[in-house]
Motif scaffolding. Structure first.
Motif, short mmCIF file in Angstrom:
data_model
loop_
_atom_site.label_atom_id
_atom_site.label_comp_id
_atom_site.label_asym_id
_atom_site.label_seq_id
_atom_site.Cartn_x
_atom_site.Cartn_y
_atom_site.Cartn_z
N SER A 280 3.52 -5.40 -12.44
CA SER A 280 4.58 -6.15 -11.75
C SER A 280 4.81 -5.62 -10.33
O SER A 280 5.62 -6.16 -9.60
N HIS A 281 4.10 -4.55 -9.93
CA HIS A 281 4.26 -4.04 -8.57
C HIS A 281 3.09 -4.49 -7.70
O HIS A 281 2.00 -4.82 -8.20
N LYS A 282 3.31 -4.52 -6.40
CA LYS A 282 2.30 -5.01 -5.47
C LYS A 282 1.32 -3.91 -5.08
O LYS A 282 1.69 -2.74 -4.94
N GLY A 283 0.05 -4.30 -4.91
CA GLY A 283 -0.97 -3.37 -4.49
C GLY A 283 -0.86 -3.05 -3.01
O GLY A 283 -0.47 -3.90 -2.21
N MET A 284 -1.22 -1.82 -2.66
CA MET A 284 -1.12 -1.36 -1.28
C MET A 284 -2.47 -1.30 -0.57
O MET A 284 -2.55 -1.18 0.64
N ILE A 285 -3.56 -1.37 -1.33
CA ILE A 285 -4.92 -1.26 -0.79
C ILE A 285 -5.65 -2.57 -1.03
O ILE A 285 -5.59 -3.14 -2.12
N GLU A 286 -6.34 -3.06 -0.01
CA GLU A 286 -7.10 -4.29 -0.15
C GLU A 286 -8.18 -4.11 -1.23
O GLU A 286 -8.81 -3.05 -1.33
N GLY A 287 -8.39 -5.16 -2.03
CA GLY A 287 -9.36 -5.08 -3.11
C GLY A 287 -10.75 -4.74 -2.64
O GLY A 287 -11.48 -3.97 -3.29
N GLU A 288 -11.17 -5.29 -1.49
CA GLU A 288 -12.51 -5.02 -0.97
C GLU A 288 -12.68 -3.55 -0.61
O GLU A 288 -13.72 -2.94 -0.93
N GLN A 289 -11.68 -2.95 0.02
CA GLN A 289 -11.77 -1.54 0.38
C GLN A 289 -11.75 -0.66 -0.88
O GLN A 289 -12.49 0.33 -0.96
N PHE A 290 -10.95 -1.03 -1.86
CA PHE A 290 -10.91 -0.29 -3.11
C PHE A 290 -12.27 -0.27 -3.78
O PHE A 290 -12.74 0.78 -4.24
#
Length: 488
Positions: A280-290
């Protein structure tokens, strides 16, 4: 001899009887002379309790004639443990009394009742444990934070989402972003990042400070990343159990992964026992960079580094006996000498040992150990020039497969429902090929090469010594007081 009163309380609860209350009830069954043993804050799932250990020691020494407790589960909730305790009490002729259950262990019926009660006590403990586990997984499936400390850079939010606990970022999340940015750059290692963070004076959640492990845990945690469909495909290829459909991985929220951690699972080559769910919390790192960071860590962890050092053939095997961190050899050309440097002291500032050992002395000592080892293995022939390793070809194949998987995952973002099915199938097929190659590399890496082992170790060239040492030695623990060689 005296009567022993034992009382235990794991937690202070309104519905649980305090240790003082247990002792008061037991005094009526005690003789004039009694001794009280108490353990507060200890669970009954095992017998690792200080006062209980002292009690059993006194029982075995013949000082106790009767043991009194409030309830049977104050002694133990495990049938196996209680069976051993009961055997010790019998051998030392110690009478056992439980106030609550009211049974006499001197009769067959009393002993039978004792074991029946123990069965239900263990059943209750296992049922509670299973219920806690089920609730833990259910909270994750609902997108809630399951419990425990929040990951570095997050805190548990004051306001609940749909009645459930969630996470919210703290100022430390900028450090997390900094870590991902650094690792995404080519040529940056976990150790270099840890050293940079330490030099910058950035606080770490771990009391021991920044190291490769603490940095790696952050980079591996999907709770930081935006859960995109490409992230879904990555974990799907790894074999993780994913609660949500791929269509729910929109990148709006992050995800949470839970599961038992073992040595193999930390390598992230097999995730069959891991559950991934949208949070339920928002991600802080872009999926591509992760994912860029995940692919880098996959390669770094799965392909073992046998040591590239040129200053000693023990490269990669030297460790500090005090802190356990690796030692590297540093060459001082000005004074024409080599010395050992401990990462725990120079980088993390957690080790107080100053290493004064000469690398030449360490090599000589290790060489003597190996010569003794080889002298017992008459089956090994004299050393010959080693043939090129097949791993070199496999490593190249791995890099090609990783590139193909990465390109396919990138294509998921632009594909339609039909193409996504084919792309996921292609990713799965490539990952199967990758796991097969990794299995071959692991098998060869763990199989000592007879070609690299010789009677006359001192006569081998530098590279052959290094390969031989890597095949036979687990690690070399160094300290000013002495050297310990641990063989495989």
């Amino acid at each position: 001899m005296y009567t022993a009163i034992y009382a235990r309380q794991s937690l202070d609860k309104k519905d649980s009887l305090s240790i003082e209350g247990q002792v008061d009830l037991c005094r009526a069954e005690a003789a004039d002379e009694f001794k009280v043993y108490t353990d507060k804050g200890f669970s009954g799932k095992n017998t690792h309790r200080p006062s209980f250990a002292k009690l059993m020691k006194d029982v075995e020494s013949g000082e106790v004639e009767k043991l009194v407790c409030y309830r049977l589960d104050r002694i133990s909730r495990s049938i196996m443990d209680f069976g051993m305790i009961w055997e010790t009490l019998n051998q030392n002729h110690v009478e056992f009394v439980s106030i609550n259950e009211k049974f006499d262990t001197s009769t067959p019926v009393g002993r039978a009742m004792l074991y029946i009660i123990m069965v239900f006590a263990q059943l209750e403990r296992e049922t509670i444990a299973e219920r806690v586990k089920d609730n833990y997984y259910q909270r994750v499936k609902k997108g809630a934070w399951p419990g425990g400390p929040a990951p570095f850079g997050f805190q548990i939010a004051q306001e609940r989402v749909n009645g459930q606990k969630s996470l919210e970022p703290t100022p430390e999340i900028e450090t997390v972003k900094h870590i991902f940015n650094m690792y995404a750059e080519a040529g940056t290692s976990l150790g270099k990042i840890a050293k940079a963070l330490t030099e910058e004076g950035i606080p770490c959640a771990r009391r021991t400070g920044w190291d490769g492990v603490s940095v790696g845990r952050i980079l591996r945690n999907p709770a930081y990343a935006k859960a995109t469909e490409a992230v879904y495909a990555y974990y799907k290829a790894k074999g993780a159990i994913i609660y949500n459909d791929a269509s729910e991985f929109t990148g709006k929220f992050a995800s949470i992964m839970i599961g038992k951690r073992t040595s193999n699972e930390r390598k992230y080559t097999n995730m069959q026992e891991h559950l991934l769910a949208i949070s339920s919390h928002k991600g802080m790192i872009e999926g591509e960079q992760f994912l860029t960071c995940q692919f880098r860590m996959d390669n770094n962890r799965q392909i073992k580094n046998t040591g590239k050092g040129k200053l000693t053939w023990l490269s990669g095997l030297l460790h500090c006996a005090e802190c356990g961190y690796s030692l590297r050899v540093i060459e001082d050309k000005q004074y024409n000498r080599k010395y050992l440097s401990c990462a725990g002291r120079s980088n993390l500032h957690i080790c107080s040992v100053v290493h004064s050992e000469r690398i030449e002395d360490v090599e000589a000592m290790v060489e003597s150990v190996l010569m003794k080892r080889f002298a017992k293995q008459q089956a090994f022939p004299p050393a010959e020039t080693l043939s090129p390793k097949p791993q070199d070809k496999w490593v190249n194949e791995l890099e090609q497969i990783e590139n193909k998987i990465f390109n396919l995952i990138q294509a998921l973002a632009d594909g339609n429902d039909v193409s996504k099915q084919y792309i996921n199938a292609a990713i799965q097929k490539l990952d199967d090929e990758k796991q097969a190659i990794l299995s071959r590399i692991e098998t060869v890496a763990n199989t000592p090469s007879t070609e690299a082992i010789a009677y006359d170790f001192s006569g081998l060239d530098f590279e052959t010594k290094k390969k031989t040492a890597a095949a036979v030695i687990k690690n070399v623990l160094c300290a000013p007081s002495g050297i310990e060689v641990k063989l495989r």
